[in-house]
Enzyme design. Structure first.
Site, PDB file in Angstrom:
ATOM      1  CG  ASP A 146       3.703  76.532   4.304  1.00 35.32           C
ATOM      2  OD1 ASP A 146       2.789  76.300   5.303  1.00 35.32           O
ATOM      3  OD2 ASP A 146       3.571  75.754   3.114  1.00 35.32           O
ATOM      4  NE  ARG A 180       2.403  66.355   5.101  1.00 35.58           N
ATOM      5  CZ  ARG A 180       1.868  67.484   5.091  1.00 35.58           C
ATOM      6  NH1 ARG A 180       2.433  68.577   5.686  1.00 35.58           N
ATOM      7  NH2 ARG A 180       0.665  67.691   4.351  1.00 35.58           N
ATOM      8  CB  THR A 199       2.867  74.232  10.213  1.00 34.76           C
ATOM      9  OG1 THR A 199       2.452  73.241   9.511  1.00 34.76           O
ATOM     10  CG2 THR A 199       2.798  74.092  11.666  1.00 34.76           C
TER      11      THR A 199
END
Length: 981
Positions: free
Chosen positions: A213, A407, A488
């Site tokens: 991950d 992000r 991801t």
């Protein structure tokens, strides 16, 4: 309570004064309904009074339709955790098959010996009257039947039942070593490494695929609000590190805690001056659209969030004046620049891995209805209203944020008409009471209808830095032969740039995306098409480098196509095995588990997954080995993992040190155990040909009992606990040593077969050399038995000494003690005093007293032992001779192609990501994933120069030159990339 048909209406009215327990009255009409409470898998009847007693104490009235309570195995947590699988190592599977083969061989040998006994007894009894006494009841068949069971008992040491017990003890001790390793103890949180499954230690040394991950695993999961784009305008600058960001003057905000790492004075001026309504709505959305709980401490709210993302967004809104104060079941309270506003919460549409968004429907204090929505760009942008303003500039900002490894989340709003809300609410109530299997799909469609015609407000950009040592760890694991994949939920561009920053991808790696991959998979021979395409585009000049310089990048929707084309799975894994890595972006937790299943199905390698959150649980449980990081997202992953670590970099020691050591130790232990038991017990088979197949034991009974459990068990236990072929530092310095476990070089059916053949050879030597020496001599059977026992002890001791590379005081002590105990215990069991007390058990009267002082016995025992271990000594000598002159090869640098060409060039990026900052300035520049190519200069001339005989330092410095050459090659490559840019 009233039953009417299938429906149940329950009305409870507690005493209005004392709020005591309500009185329950029931009327029945129509069909009789029986209440059932599910407890695990057993359904027990329960009365309504017992079932709703406690729930009714705090309620004035409620109406319930078809209430069903699920507990135990039927509850939501256990139903979602997946099927429980008992993980068994490949070594155990091979060992089980070998043991089954040994048992079947033992039964067959006992049967043949019993048949030989019957034939021998019947023939000798007819020829010699004295030999007829060998027959039991004068029946050769019955005699053979008894002999069959006697030989099974006599040869029972061949069946390694004690091996399984020792196997578990070794596993437990190796697990303790992992927990005791202070190098894997993180002092900041006082979290040590932990082996939660004690039966997978050896598989840590055989891992071929590592699927990881990203968020919280490769990164710190300490999220910082760095930038945002509102109404098409970007605020903040992520090219400056968080520590170097100039703090803004937020003294006007009494709730500011100083946790904002973004400098945007122009945005603050707009917010305080009410110059931009879109900006106000943007931060209103951040303050309302979440599931955060506020806990007041010392006059300030402290946020408890289910995810770090929500905490970072709500915290950023608080710093800029939109302070989330509290929430109840039906309301949200927010302070907007000092003005307290209460919003009525009408509906909350939760975030799920399939929806990838969440929404709240609220009624404003002015009476209007607003739907605030935030989520991934791929789901928000497709739900926007037509001709949405600032869409193009927002998409440009998304690309910039992704290139900086930030992000991103899109934020949108919608004004909901009152009539539309009432109709939607009625439909929601109807769907919520349904019990059909399509209920979830119908609710999803209803949510989707509400989340349409959105107005885009902006984009948030959050920084999540790489953990310490992640690039070095991934580079080391790649050198060790592991295929590292990253799974991801981030954007493709973000994932690709993270791949470059953590050394998952090289600067000259060519990215193979879905369109090209799909064409290759559709071709008649995908592997040939793959290499042909690489060589045609001049990404490499040879077949090997074509795959090594390629990485596959896929997204979740693209992976979904494999479900409809299962025949692509094998071809894809064949191509992925030739590639440097695989990045899977925008994948759901279910798709992560499907990818692991795909790898397990089409490869024979050991798979390891590593994650830190509840969304990684299925992936962790699907792999051969599941590793969890103790992070900030709860303990679900840790509770379902086989091993837990505090940091990703600790994988170096877990795999390359503990894993490799465990694999080597356990492999040697199992092989030695099979060797010593089989060589010791098979002597009775050869002895049977000379005693009329009578199942007579060659050894003293006490020696048989003490040999396996006492004499030879302690030295091998010390070896399996402390053995090291190289030190921990050497294992990390030369990760190539790990490849032995990936190839199953120390434990495979061929090696075990060779071990058993070696044991058969040793058993033949142990019997026939003493038999030949004592044949027609004055020495008796008991003296020969002592001689064979001595030779078996010497053989087992020499063998464990040959296997031991790392000698400690415990190894030396156990070897000496085991030999001394053999001589002491043998003298004791041969003493006349014990014979007088129990003649049946101690019938070797004084045999050792004569044998231990006889030089013929000693010479025979030593000659037998030397001959028995001669193959092992020969193999050891040849390995030393053949590998000594090639020891430098582990340090040599592999010749690279002369030149790698690409259509695009990578250059210096003006914006440096958080990952580059966390690793320091240098050659690791980040670019977009679509143009990550460069020219790499040749190192062939330098390799030739390093081998020049005119070099003043001579050939003794090959290792130092190779290390320096590798370092120089990296610097030259980095400088060339910067120059080309």
């Amino acid at each position: 309570m009233t039953w009417r048909g299938d429906a149940v209406i329950l009305r409870l009215t507690p005493d209005p004064v004392t709020y005591s327990s309500p009185k329950v009255s029931a009327q029945r009409s129509g069909r009789i309904c029986v209440w059932e409470m599910c407890c695990g898998s057993i359904k027990t009847k329960s009365s309504p009074r017992t079932f709703f007693f406690y729930a009714a104490q705090s309620l004035t009235a409620f109406v319930m339709w078809r209430q069903r309570t699920l507990t135990g195995a039927d509850c939501k947590i256990l139903r979602n955790c997946g099927k429980l699988r008992v993980k068994t190592t490949q070594m155990e599977k091979i060992l089980n098959r070998v043991v089954i083969g040994i048992v079947l061989s033992l039964l067959l040998a006992a049967l043949l010996l019993a048949i030989g006994c019957g034939v021998f007894s019947s023939r000798t009894s007819t020829q010699t009257e004295v030999m007829s006494a060998l027959l039991v009841y004068g029946n050769p068949i019955y005699t053979a039947f008894l002999t069959y069971w006697s030989y099974i008992i006599l040869l029972s040491p061949v069946m390694p039942m004690a091996l399984y017990i020792s196997f578990e003890v070794v596993h437990v001790v190796h697990s303790l070593f992992i927990g005791w390793d202070i190098e894997m103890h993180w002092e900041q949180t006082d979290v040590p490494a932990q082996a939660r499954n004690t039966s997978l230690n050896e598989e840590l040394g055989q891992v071929g695929y590592l699927l990881s991950d990203k968020t919280g695993t490769l990164t710190e999961n300490r999220l910082l609000f760095r930038q945002c784009c509102i109404d098409g305008k970007i605020y903040g600058d992520a090219s400056i590190s968080a520590e170097e960001t100039e703090p803004m003057d937020l003294s006007w905000n009494p709730f500011s805690c100083g946790g904002l790492y973004m400098s945007a004075p122009r945005l603050v001026e707009k917010l305080r001056g009410q110059q931009c309504p879109v900006s106000r709505q943007f931060f209103t959305a951040l303050a309302l659209c979440h599931t955060v709980m506020a806990e007041w401490r010392q006059g300030a709210p402290v946020y408890q969030a289910a995810s770090p993302d929500e905490e970072a967004l709500v915290g950023a809104a608080r710093e800029l004046g939109w302070v989330f104060l509290s929430r109840t079941r039906n309301s949200l309270t927010v302070s907007e620049l000092g003005v307290i506003r209460d919003y009525q919460l009408l509906a909350l549409l939760d975030f799920t891995s399939q929806r990838r968004r969440m929404s709240v429907l609220v009624r404003e204090p002015e009476g209007g209805l607003k739907l605030y929505c935030k989520g991934a760009d791929i789901v928000i942008l497709e739900r926007l209203q037509k001709n949405c303003p600032c869409l193009e500039s927002t998409e440009t900002a998304l690309e910039l944020f992704a290139h900086a490894c930030l992000r991103t989340l899109c934020v949108a709003v919608r004004s909901v008409p009152e009539a539309s809300w009432e109709q939607w609410s009625e439909t929601l109530d109807q769907y919520a009471t349904m019990t059909t299997c399509d209920r979830d799909n119908m609710l999803e469609a209803l949510y989707d209808d509400m989340e349409r015609e959105l107005q885009l407000l902006g984009v948030t950009a959050i920084e999540d830095r790489l953990q310490e040592g992640v690039p070095e760890t991934i580079a080391m694991l790649r050198d060790a032969g592991l295929k590292v994949w990253v799974l991801t939920g981030d954007k493709k561009e973000t994932a690709v740039n993270i791949g470059y920053s953590c050394k998952l991808l090289d600067p000259d790696t060519r990215l193979l995306e879905w369109q090209e991959l799909r064409q290759i998979l559709q071709s008649p021979d995908p592997e040939v098409s793959f290499f042909k395409a690489r060589q045609t585009e001049l990404w490499a000049v040879d077949r090997e480098t074509a795959g090594e310089k390629t990485a596959v990048v896929l997204t979740g929707p693209e992976l979904a196509e494999f479900d409809s084309r299962p025949e692509w799975g094998a071809a894809f894994m064949s191509l992925a095995g030739h590639c440097q890595s695989v990045l899977c972006c925008r994948v759901t937790p279910g798709q992560k588990a499907d990818i692991v299943t795909l790898v397990r199905k089409h490869t024979s390698s050991i798979t390891m997954t590593i994650g830190d959150g509840a969304n990684d649980v299925n992936m962790i449980k699907t792999a051969h080995i599941g590793v969890a990081l103790v992070g900030v997202e709860g303990s679900q992953a840790v509770q379902n993992a086989d091993f837990s670590l505090a940091q990703f970099r600790f994988l170096q020691r877990l795999l390359l040190v503990h894993g490799r050591w465990s694999y080597r130790r356990i492999s040697l232990f199992v092989r030695y155990f099979l060797y010593k038991t089989c060589s010791f017990a098979l002597v009775h088979i050869w002895f049977g040909f000379f005693n009329g197949f009578s199942a007579q034991s060659l050894y003293e009974s006490w020696f048989i009992a003490l040999y396996t459990a006492f004499y030879t068990s302690i030295p091998v236990q010390c070896m399996v606990f402390f053995e090291q072929d190289v030190s921990a530092e050497g294992s990390l310095k030369w990760p190539e040593l790990y490849k032995v476990g990936q190839r199953h070089g120390l434990f495979n059916p061929l090696v075990l077969s060779a071990t058993l053949i070696y044991a058969v050879y040793s058993s033949i030597v142990l019997f026939f050399i003493p038999f030949g020496v004592f044949y027609n001599s004055a020495l008796d059977y008991q003296t020969m038995a002592v001689t064979v026992a001595m030779a078996a002890m010497f053989t087992a001791t020499i063998e464990v000494m040959l296997l031991t590379r790392y000698w400690t005081k415990f190894n030396i002590a156990t070897v000496c003690v085991s030999l001394v105990l053999f001589f002491i215990c043998t003298r004791i069991t041969h003493s006349p005093r014990l014979f007088q007390k129990s003649p049946v058990d101690y019938y070797f009267i004084g045999a050792s007293d004569k044998a231990f002082i006889d030089p013929v016995v000693w010479l025979t025992a030593l000659l037998t032992a030397w001959t028995a271990v001669l193959p092992s000594v020969t193999v050891c000598a040849l390995s030393v001779i053949l590998t000594k002159q090639h020891k430098h090869k582990i340090h040599t640098t592999r010749l690279q192609p002369v030149e790698l060409k690409s259509k695009l060039r990578r250059g210096n990026s003006v914006r440096r990501s958080s990952y580059a900052l966390s690793q320091g300035r240098g050659p690791r520049h980040l670019t977009s994933g679509t143009s990550a190519h460069s020219r790499v200069p040749s190192v062939k001339d330098r390799v030739i120069a390093s081998n020049d005989p005119t070099d003043s330092q001579g050939p003794n410095h090959i290792k130092e030159k190779s290390d320096t050459l590798s370092y120089e090659r990296q610097n030259i490559s980095s400088k060339q990339m910067n120059h080309d840019g």
